[in-house]
Design a protein around this motif. Structure first.
Motif, PDB file in Angstrom:
ATOM      1  N   UNK A   1      28.273  51.075   2.519  1.00  0.00           N
ATOM      2  CA  UNK A   1      27.421  52.268   2.388  1.00  0.00           C
ATOM      3  C   UNK A   1      26.165  51.935   1.580  1.00  0.00           C
ATOM      4  N   UNK A   2      24.989  52.480   1.888  1.00  0.00           N
ATOM      5  CA  UNK A   2      24.781  53.524   2.897  1.00  0.00           C
ATOM      6  C   UNK A   2      24.677  53.003   4.315  1.00  0.00           C
ATOM      7  N   UNK A   3      24.648  51.714   4.522  1.00  0.00           N
ATOM      8  CA  UNK A   3      24.655  51.127   5.857  1.00  0.00           C
ATOM      9  C   UNK A   3      23.345  51.291   6.600  1.00  0.00           C
ATOM     10  N   UNK A   4      23.354  50.823   7.845  1.00  0.00           N
ATOM     11  CA  UNK A   4      22.144  50.854   8.672  1.00  0.00           C
ATOM     12  C   UNK A   4      22.353  51.535  10.013  1.00  0.00           C
ATOM     13  N   UNK A   5      23.606  51.851  10.381  1.00  0.00           N
ATOM     14  CA  UNK A   5      23.881  52.406  11.711  1.00  0.00           C
ATOM     15  C   UNK A   5      24.018  53.916  11.713  1.00  0.00           C
ATOM     16  N   UNK A   6      23.999  54.529  10.527  1.00  0.00           N
ATOM     17  CA  UNK A   6      24.189  55.973  10.459  1.00  0.00           C
ATOM     18  C   UNK A   6      25.635  56.405  10.340  1.00  0.00           C
ATOM     19  N   UNK A   7      26.552  55.440  10.206  1.00  0.00           N
ATOM     20  CA  UNK A   7      27.968  55.785  10.148  1.00  0.00           C
ATOM     21  C   UNK A   7      28.341  56.479   8.837  1.00  0.00           C
ATOM     22  N   UNK A   8      27.588  56.212   7.754  1.00  0.00           N
ATOM     23  CA  UNK A   8      27.937  56.768   6.447  1.00  0.00           C
ATOM     24  C   UNK A   8      27.075  57.985   6.117  1.00  0.00           C
ATOM     25  N   UNK A   9      27.719  59.066   5.724  1.00  0.00           N
ATOM     26  CA  UNK A   9      27.029  60.264   5.236  1.00  0.00           C
ATOM     27  C   UNK A   9      27.051  60.242   3.711  1.00  0.00           C
ATOM     28  N   UNK A  10      25.882  60.328   3.100  1.00  0.00           N
ATOM     29  CA  UNK A  10      25.766  60.302   1.645  1.00  0.00           C
ATOM     30  C   UNK A  10      26.179  61.665   1.085  1.00  0.00           C
TER      31      UNK A  10
ATOM     32  N   UNK B   1      22.840  44.465  20.476  1.00  0.00           N
ATOM     33  CA  UNK B   1      23.233  45.204  19.279  1.00  0.00           C
ATOM     34  C   UNK B   1      23.239  46.700  19.546  1.00  0.00           C
ATOM     35  N   UNK B   2      22.302  47.179  20.328  1.00  0.00           N
ATOM     36  CA  UNK B   2      22.268  48.599  20.672  1.00  0.00           C
ATOM     37  C   UNK B   2      23.546  49.018  21.383  1.00  0.00           C
ATOM     38  N   UNK B   3      24.000  48.206  22.325  1.00  0.00           N
ATOM     39  CA  UNK B   3      25.237  48.514  23.050  1.00  0.00           C
ATOM     40  C   UNK B   3      26.446  48.456  22.107  1.00  0.00           C
ATOM     41  N   UNK B   4      26.484  47.429  21.274  1.00  0.00           N
ATOM     42  CA  UNK B   4      27.619  47.267  20.357  1.00  0.00           C
ATOM     43  C   UNK B   4      27.693  48.435  19.377  1.00  0.00           C
ATOM     44  N   UNK B   5      26.568  48.826  18.830  1.00  0.00           N
ATOM     45  CA  UNK B   5      26.546  49.937  17.882  1.00  0.00           C
ATOM     46  C   UNK B   5      27.044  51.217  18.523  1.00  0.00           C
ATOM     47  N   UNK B   6      26.630  51.461  19.760  1.00  0.00           N
ATOM     48  CA  UNK B   6      27.091  52.666  20.459  1.00  0.00           C
ATOM     49  C   UNK B   6      28.591  52.590  20.729  1.00  0.00           C
ATOM     50  N   UNK B   7      29.074  51.416  21.104  1.00  0.00           N
ATOM     51  CA  UNK B   7      30.512  51.245  21.340  1.00  0.00           C
ATOM     52  C   UNK B   7      31.299  51.509  20.062  1.00  0.00           C
ATOM     53  N   UNK B   8      30.833  50.991  18.947  1.00  0.00           N
ATOM     54  CA  UNK B   8      31.524  51.228  17.674  1.00  0.00           C
ATOM     55  C   UNK B   8      31.557  52.715  17.335  1.00  0.00           C
ATOM     56  N   UNK B   9      30.480  53.413  17.638  1.00  0.00           N
ATOM     57  CA  UNK B   9      30.457  54.854  17.400  1.00  0.00           C
ATOM     58  C   UNK B   9      31.483  55.555  18.285  1.00  0.00           C
ATOM     59  N   UNK B  10      31.558  55.171  19.551  1.00  0.00           N
ATOM     60  CA  UNK B  10      32.424  55.871  20.496  1.00  0.00           C
ATOM     61  C   UNK B  10      33.903  55.605  20.234  1.00  0.00           C
ATOM     62  N   UNK B  11      34.265  54.360  19.865  1.00  0.00           N
ATOM     63  CA  UNK B  11      35.677  54.131  19.532  1.00  0.00           C
ATOM     64  C   UNK B  11      36.046  54.919  18.284  1.00  0.00           C
ATOM     65  N   UNK B  12      35.071  55.109  17.380  1.00  0.00           N
ATOM     66  CA  UNK B  12      35.331  55.930  16.205  1.00  0.00           C
ATOM     67  C   UNK B  12      35.635  57.366  16.585  1.00  0.00           C
ATOM     68  N   UNK B  13      34.882  57.902  17.528  1.00  0.00           N
ATOM     69  CA  UNK B  13      35.130  59.264  18.001  1.00  0.00           C
ATOM     70  C   UNK B  13      36.514  59.365  18.637  1.00  0.00           C
ATOM     71  N   UNK B  14      36.940  58.312  19.320  1.00  0.00           N
ATOM     72  CA  UNK B  14      38.244  58.321  19.990  1.00  0.00           C
ATOM     73  C   UNK B  14      39.385  57.868  19.076  1.00  0.00           C
ATOM     74  N   UNK B  15      39.050  57.438  17.865  1.00  0.00           N
ATOM     75  CA  UNK B  15      40.087  57.118  16.885  1.00  0.00           C
ATOM     76  C   UNK B  15      40.801  55.810  17.082  1.00  0.00           C
ATOM     77  N   UNK B  16      40.100  54.793  17.612  1.00  0.00           N
ATOM     78  CA  UNK B  16      40.709  53.476  17.798  1.00  0.00           C
ATOM     79  C   UNK B  16      39.763  52.405  17.255  1.00  0.00           C
ATOM     80  N   UNK B  17      40.279  51.224  16.896  1.00  0.00           N
ATOM     81  CA  UNK B  17      39.405  50.140  16.436  1.00  0.00           C
ATOM     82  C   UNK B  17      38.607  49.555  17.586  1.00  0.00           C
TER      83      UNK B  17
END
Length: 359
Positions: free
Chosen positions: A67-76, A336-352
């Protein structure tokens, strides 16, 4: 004289005497710091961690991004006093307030509903009902497990609420119902392997779709100058719909006369003679995207489906779509754009996210 009357009389006397006593409010204490962020810890959407005297909350699954990171995953969440173990953190035992209609709730807020269950706000809302407004709320598991994401109806591992969360600005053409209707064309799609693998595949497909279409905004290729280039006249069937008719369309931007011919043959649709079906029928558009995902190696060595279900990883899906144009250092920013979006979407679905994210 009652105590209340005595207080009022005393106050009147003070005011009448020209003096107003101002009683200072007790200063609000800073929130206690939650457990310190650890690089090796997996954080799910709703989990909190502290770093450098501030609390943060994960919006989706993440690991290794400080945190605070660069992808927007962390809310301050603001400064903390270092006391350790924030009692207001529902991830540590759900000490959450009762939901109240008409109260504003920011994304990430956890509440206790009237049925005794907990819900986390996926989007800011003015107090919508958690069991009615499911796009704004998700069920939440106490103990740091994050959103529970119960199995969606319709047999697809992505619920309509999750789909809307992934594509908040999508074109109305790309309907969730059209996507679900398209699943019958390839029953193995997002249905192979464990629940985790199924959700990873769905996330990978939708992440690439997001990248190809600007978030499901574009139905057709935007560069019209390219349109005449997608006709290969050396094919025995030629270009019966016209030389400039086979431009990119749909979630994977199907292009070239030979791809329209192959997809049409596989799906039982007259796409060679009527390629406009892909931009006029949402189910057809989704079917062409799933067709490519399930059957075409593209410039890679395997289909994107096989890459996800056989453990090759998300990086190989990028290779199957764009090959050396992006992979092997071709365009690391796009990868990196594709990977970042994938990481966001697996987070929404609750899997690594799994291994081998890059190509």
């Amino acid at each position: 004289m009652s105590r209340l009357r005595a207080v009022l009389v005393a106050l009147a006397m003070v005011v009448a005497g020209g003096l107003v006593a101002i009683i200072p409010a007790t200063a609000a204490s800073a929130a206690a710091c939650t457990a310190a962020w650890q690089a090796s810890t997996v954080y799910w959407g709703g989990n909190q961690a502290s770093r450098n005297g501030r609390n943060y909350q994960a919006k989706w699954w993440t690991q290794g991004e400080a945190p605070p990171g660069t992808t927007g995953v962390w809310q301050d969440l603001g400064p903390c006093d270092g006391g350790g173990g924030n009692p207001g953190n529902p991830g540590g035992g759900c000490n959450a307030p009762n939901w109240a209609a008409g109260t504003f709730y920011a994304a990430g807020t956890v509440v206790r509903y009237t049925n005794g269950q907990y819900y986390i706000a996926e989007h800011d809302n003015p107090g919508y009902d958690p069991i009615i407004s499911t796009w704004y709320w998700e069920p939440y598991t106490c103990g740091g497990g994050g959103p529970t994401h119960p199995p969606p109806t319709g047999g697809f591992v992505v619920s309509e609420a999750q789909f809307n969360q992934m594509f908040p600005g999508r074109n109305s053409f790309y309907t969730y119902s059209g996507l679900v209707a398209a699943l019958s064309a390839y029953p193995a799609f997002a249905k192979t392997g464990s629940t985790t693998v199924q959700r990873q595949e769905a996330a990978a497909f939708l992440a690439n779709v997001h990248h190809e279409t600007g978030g499901l905004v574009h139905i057709v290729e935007q560069n019209t100058a390219n349109y005449p280039h997608y006709c290969d006249p050396n094919q025995p069937y030629g270009c019966p719909a016209g030389q400039a008719a086979y431009y990119g369309r749909g979630p994977i931007q199907l292009s070239w006369n030979f791809n329209y011919n192959a997809a049409g043959n596989a799906l039982g649709l007259p796409l060679l003679t009527n390629p406009w079906l892909v931009q006029n029928d949402a189910a057809v558009a989704w079917k062409t995207g799933i067709w490519y995902w399930m059957t075409q190696n593209g410039p890679g060595t395997m289909t994107a489906h096989n890459a996800m279900v056989n453990g090759a990883g998300f990086g190989q899906t990028i290779r199957s779509i764009n090959g050396s144009i992006e992979c092997n250092g071709g365009n690391p920013g796009q990868v990196q754009s594709r990977v970042t979006r994938y990481q966001q979407f697996v987070g929404i679905l609750g899997v690594p996210a799994g291994n081998n994210l890059y190509c």
